[in-house]
Scaffold this active site. Structure first.
Site, PDB file in Angstrom:
ATOM      1  N   LYS A  34       0.838  -1.210   0.000  1.00  0.00           N
ATOM      2  CA  LYS A  34       0.000   0.000   0.000  1.00  0.00           C
ATOM      3  C   LYS A  34       0.872   1.259   0.000  1.00  0.00           C
ATOM      4  CE  LYS A  34      -3.052   3.085   0.455  1.00  0.00           C
ATOM      5  NZ  LYS A  34      -3.942   3.506  -0.617  1.00  0.00           N
TER       6      LYS A  34
ATOM      7  N   CYS B 110      -3.324  11.005   1.373  1.00  0.00           N
ATOM      8  CA  CYS B 110      -2.591   9.763   1.096  1.00  0.00           C
ATOM      9  C   CYS B 110      -1.217  10.015   0.475  1.00  0.00           C
ATOM     10  CB  CYS B 110      -3.429   8.883   0.162  1.00  0.00           C
ATOM     11  SG  CYS B 110      -4.950   8.320   0.941  1.00  0.00           S
TER      12      CYS B 110
HETATM   13  N1  LIG Z   1      -9.481   9.229   1.825  1.00  0.00           N
HETATM   14  C1  LIG Z   1      -8.918   8.407   0.945  1.00  0.00           C
HETATM   15  O1  LIG Z   1      -9.058   8.611  -0.268  1.00  0.00           O
HETATM   16  C2  LIG Z   1      -8.115   7.194   1.388  1.00  0.00           C
HETATM   17  C3  LIG Z   1      -7.754   6.242   0.435  1.00  0.00           C
HETATM   18  C4  LIG Z   1      -7.049   5.111   0.836  1.00  0.00           C
HETATM   19  C5  LIG Z   1      -6.683   4.973   2.193  1.00  0.00           C
HETATM   20  N2  LIG Z   1      -7.025   5.930   3.088  1.00  0.00           N
HETATM   21  C6  LIG Z   1      -6.621   5.716   4.485  1.00  0.00           C
HETATM   22  O2  LIG Z   1      -7.777   5.373   5.249  1.00  0.00           O
HETATM   23  C7  LIG Z   1      -7.653   5.859   6.586  1.00  0.00           C
HETATM   24  C8  LIG Z   1      -8.860   6.709   6.922  1.00  0.00           C
HETATM   25  O3  LIG Z   1      -8.848   7.848   6.066  1.00  0.00           O
HETATM   26  P1  LIG Z   1     -10.140   8.723   5.823  1.00  0.00           P
HETATM   27  O4  LIG Z   1      -9.860   9.549   4.616  1.00  0.00           O
HETATM   28  O5  LIG Z   1     -11.361   7.883   5.848  1.00  0.00           O
HETATM   29  O6  LIG Z   1     -10.102   9.640   7.142  1.00  0.00           O
HETATM   30  P2  LIG Z   1     -11.275  10.607   7.650  1.00  0.00           P
HETATM   31  O7  LIG Z   1     -10.619  11.651   8.469  1.00  0.00           O
HETATM   32  O8  LIG Z   1     -12.169  10.987   6.523  1.00  0.00           O
HETATM   33  O9  LIG Z   1     -12.170   9.670   8.599  1.00  0.00           O
HETATM   34  C9  LIG Z   1     -11.719   9.082   9.752  1.00  0.00           C
HETATM   35  C10 LIG Z   1     -12.834   9.110  10.781  1.00  0.00           C
HETATM   36  O10 LIG Z   1     -12.371   8.410  11.930  1.00  0.00           O
HETATM   37  C11 LIG Z   1     -12.880   9.064  13.082  1.00  0.00           C
HETATM   38  N3  LIG Z   1     -12.074   8.662  14.216  1.00  0.00           N
HETATM   39  C12 LIG Z   1     -10.863   9.140  14.625  1.00  0.00           C
HETATM   40  N4  LIG Z   1     -10.439   8.455  15.702  1.00  0.00           N
HETATM   41  C13 LIG Z   1     -11.381   7.519  15.963  1.00  0.00           C
HETATM   42  C14 LIG Z   1     -11.504   6.503  16.938  1.00  0.00           C
HETATM   43  N5  LIG Z   1     -10.545   6.310  17.851  1.00  0.00           N
HETATM   44  N6  LIG Z   1     -12.609   5.744  16.945  1.00  0.00           N
HETATM   45  C15 LIG Z   1     -13.586   5.912  16.018  1.00  0.00           C
HETATM   46  N7  LIG Z   1     -13.519   6.881  15.059  1.00  0.00           N
HETATM   47  C16 LIG Z   1     -12.430   7.652  15.037  1.00  0.00           C
HETATM   48  C17 LIG Z   1     -12.813  10.527  12.732  1.00  0.00           C
HETATM   49  O11 LIG Z   1     -13.704  11.290  13.539  1.00  0.00           O
HETATM   50  C18 LIG Z   1     -13.212  10.506  11.247  1.00  0.00           C
HETATM   51  O12 LIG Z   1     -14.604  10.719  11.071  1.00  0.00           O
HETATM   52  C19 LIG Z   1      -6.320   6.605   6.640  1.00  0.00           C
HETATM   53  O13 LIG Z   1      -5.311   5.761   7.111  1.00  0.00           O
HETATM   54  C20 LIG Z   1      -6.052   6.948   5.181  1.00  0.00           C
HETATM   55  O14 LIG Z   1      -4.687   7.117   4.905  1.00  0.00           O
HETATM   56  C21 LIG Z   1      -7.752   7.031   2.742  1.00  0.00           C
END
Ligand SMILES: NC(=O)c1ccc[n+]([C@@H]2O[C@H](COP(=O)([O-])OP(=O)(O)OC[C@H]3O[C@@H](n4cnc5c(N)ncnc54)[C@H](O)[C@@H]3O)[C@@H](O)[C@H]2O)c1
Length: 420
Positions: A212, A266
């Protein structure tokens, strides 16, 4: 049907939760942000993503999805919380650890914990150790050892969906399934095989974590090459898009397009997880980061140089920034290079700044706090600007005729006006 608990209802967790509910699972979505929980309970995604509201509404209507602040007992726990950069560009795993600690008391023998968040290599093993410390009554698997009977299983199944096409890609993309043991991987593969039409590639958790990170580092390094080439072209008075289009006629060359920089959650973040793990071996990755991080400052400098040439009138020159989000046709501002450029220009009292982004209803707080910075629609931007800075190739800008840009200096950071 299984009971699932999805930790984190953001860009990754919410589509996954709604998708799993649509396939008949009973899903509890848990988020620590009360606004997120309230929005999901009301059937509204708190970000724009095509068709997500529809899938969410269906999941809520059938009673297959509920959102709450605390995790619920389940057979499968999916962790999809943020993994940002902390001080010194080191991975900040506080949310992953907090989510792990929150589910620890709920775990039962045979449960599966899937880490979807993008993480440094070794994190899945570290979570197993963390759970083992929190729950000495449970058996936890260890890499390289057979799974103990009745153990809790762990797998890393990273997400690679494209914002704007998330629901399609969630189903169609190939998926990496990295089990801490072969049993862990088999359980996780069975879950994803229930909705993924792409192939599920089974491997160990370390390889999955590294694969990844490699995907995003690959993108970053290749964008850096395009951005460096654009800077060389500029120095040589050559159109970078024309030069790249011609180079790409070579059967084994596929240079990416230069832009205003690299943003989002990312590509601008994950290469650091590799660099942090092996500083001496990651010179190219760190150089690419430096090239891409320098790009917004270079674009801002070009705009300021043009503005200096227009100074001396009754009013300071007006610069229109077309686009503020981190990429085309998404409203996400995280680590946006376009926003960084606008913020840089907003600090310059010798300019007036017109910000134009059809995906934003209000100015981001960092710009709203600045005197003289206004959010305008595209017609007002075109009517009032002395300099046009095209920073994000949103569809609304791509649809404009070339003529509307004529008659004044244009900084086209994204090649919107390049010949077809
Ligand atoms: N956004 C993308 O396009 C994408 C693509 C691939 C991978 N990722 C990865 O996925 C992961 C999540 O990214 P995202 O974009 O969804 O983030 P995001 O910030 O949109 O969402 C994360 C959510 O988790 C919540 N949160 C934080 N701590 C928490 C906890 N302890 N318990 C429950 N909820 C909690 C936050 O309030 C938030 O709503 C990251 O590691 C990111 O690198 C994101």
């Amino acid at each position: 049907m299984q009971r699932l608990c999805v930790m984190g209802l953001g860009y990754i967790g919410l589509p996954a939760a709604a998708m799993l509910a649509s396939r008949g699972h009973q899903v509890t979505g848990c988020d620590t942000d009360p606004r997120v929980v309230a929005a999901v309970q009301a059937g509204q995604a708190h970000f724009q993503e095509p068709d997500l509201d529809m899938l969410l509404a269906a999941a809520l209507t059938t009673g297959r999805l509920a959102a709450q602040a605390v995790p619920a007992p389940a057979e499968v726990f999916v962790i999809a919380v943020p993994t940002p950069l902390g001080p010194g560009n080191r991975a900040d795993l506080a949310s992953v650890e907090a989510a792990t600690d929150a589910i620890a008391p709920l775990l039962r023998p045979g449960n599966l914990v899937i880490l979807e968040s993008t993480v440094p290599v070794g994190t899945t093993e570290a979570l197993a150790a963390r759970l083992a410390a929190a729950r000495p009554d449970l058996a936890l698997p260890r890499r390289g050892f057979p799974a103990p009977p009745g153990c809790v299983h762990l797998a890393h199944c990273p997400e690679r969906v494209l914002p704007g096409s998330m629901l399609r890609e969630l189903v169609a993309n190939d998926r990496i399934i990295g089990g801490l043991t072969a049993d862990c991987a088999a359980l996780a593969r069975d879950l994803y095989a229930g909705f993924v039409t792409g192939r599920c590639w089974v491997t160990d958790s370390r390889t999955a974590e590294l694969a990844k990170l490699a995907e995003n580092a690959f993108r970053d390094v290749n964008i850096a090459f395009a951005n460096e080439l654009a800077a060389i072209c500029e120095a040589m008075e050559v159109d970078p898009w024309a030069a790249i289009a011609l180079a790409n006629r070579h059967p084994r060359v596929a240079i990416l397009q230069p832009g205003a920089g690299v943003g989002g959650h990312c590509i601008a973040v994950d290469p650091w997880f590799l660099a942090e793990a092996a500083p001496a071996a990651s010179g190219l990755i760190r150089a690419a980061r430096a090239v891409n991080e320098a790009k917004p400052g270079q674009v801002a400098a070009r705009i300021r140089a043009l503005a200096a040439g227009l100074a001396g009138g009754l009013e300071p020159p007006a610069v229109a920034c077309l686009g503020l989000t981190y990429k085309a046709d998404v409203e996400d501002l995280r680590a946006s290079p376009a926003l960084a450029i606008a913020e840089d220009l907003a600090r310059d009292a010798t300019l007036r700044l017109l910000c134009c982004d059809p995906l934003l209803a209000t100015l981001p707080p960092t710009l709203a706090a600045r005197p003289g910075v206004v959010l305008v629609d595209v017609q007002a931007a075109l009517a009032q600007a002395d300099i046009l800075a095209i920073l994000v190739p949103h569809a609304a800008f791509r649809a404009l005729s070339r003529e509307v840009f004529a008659g004044r200096p244009v900084v086209d950071a994204v090649g919107l006006l390049r010949p077809a």
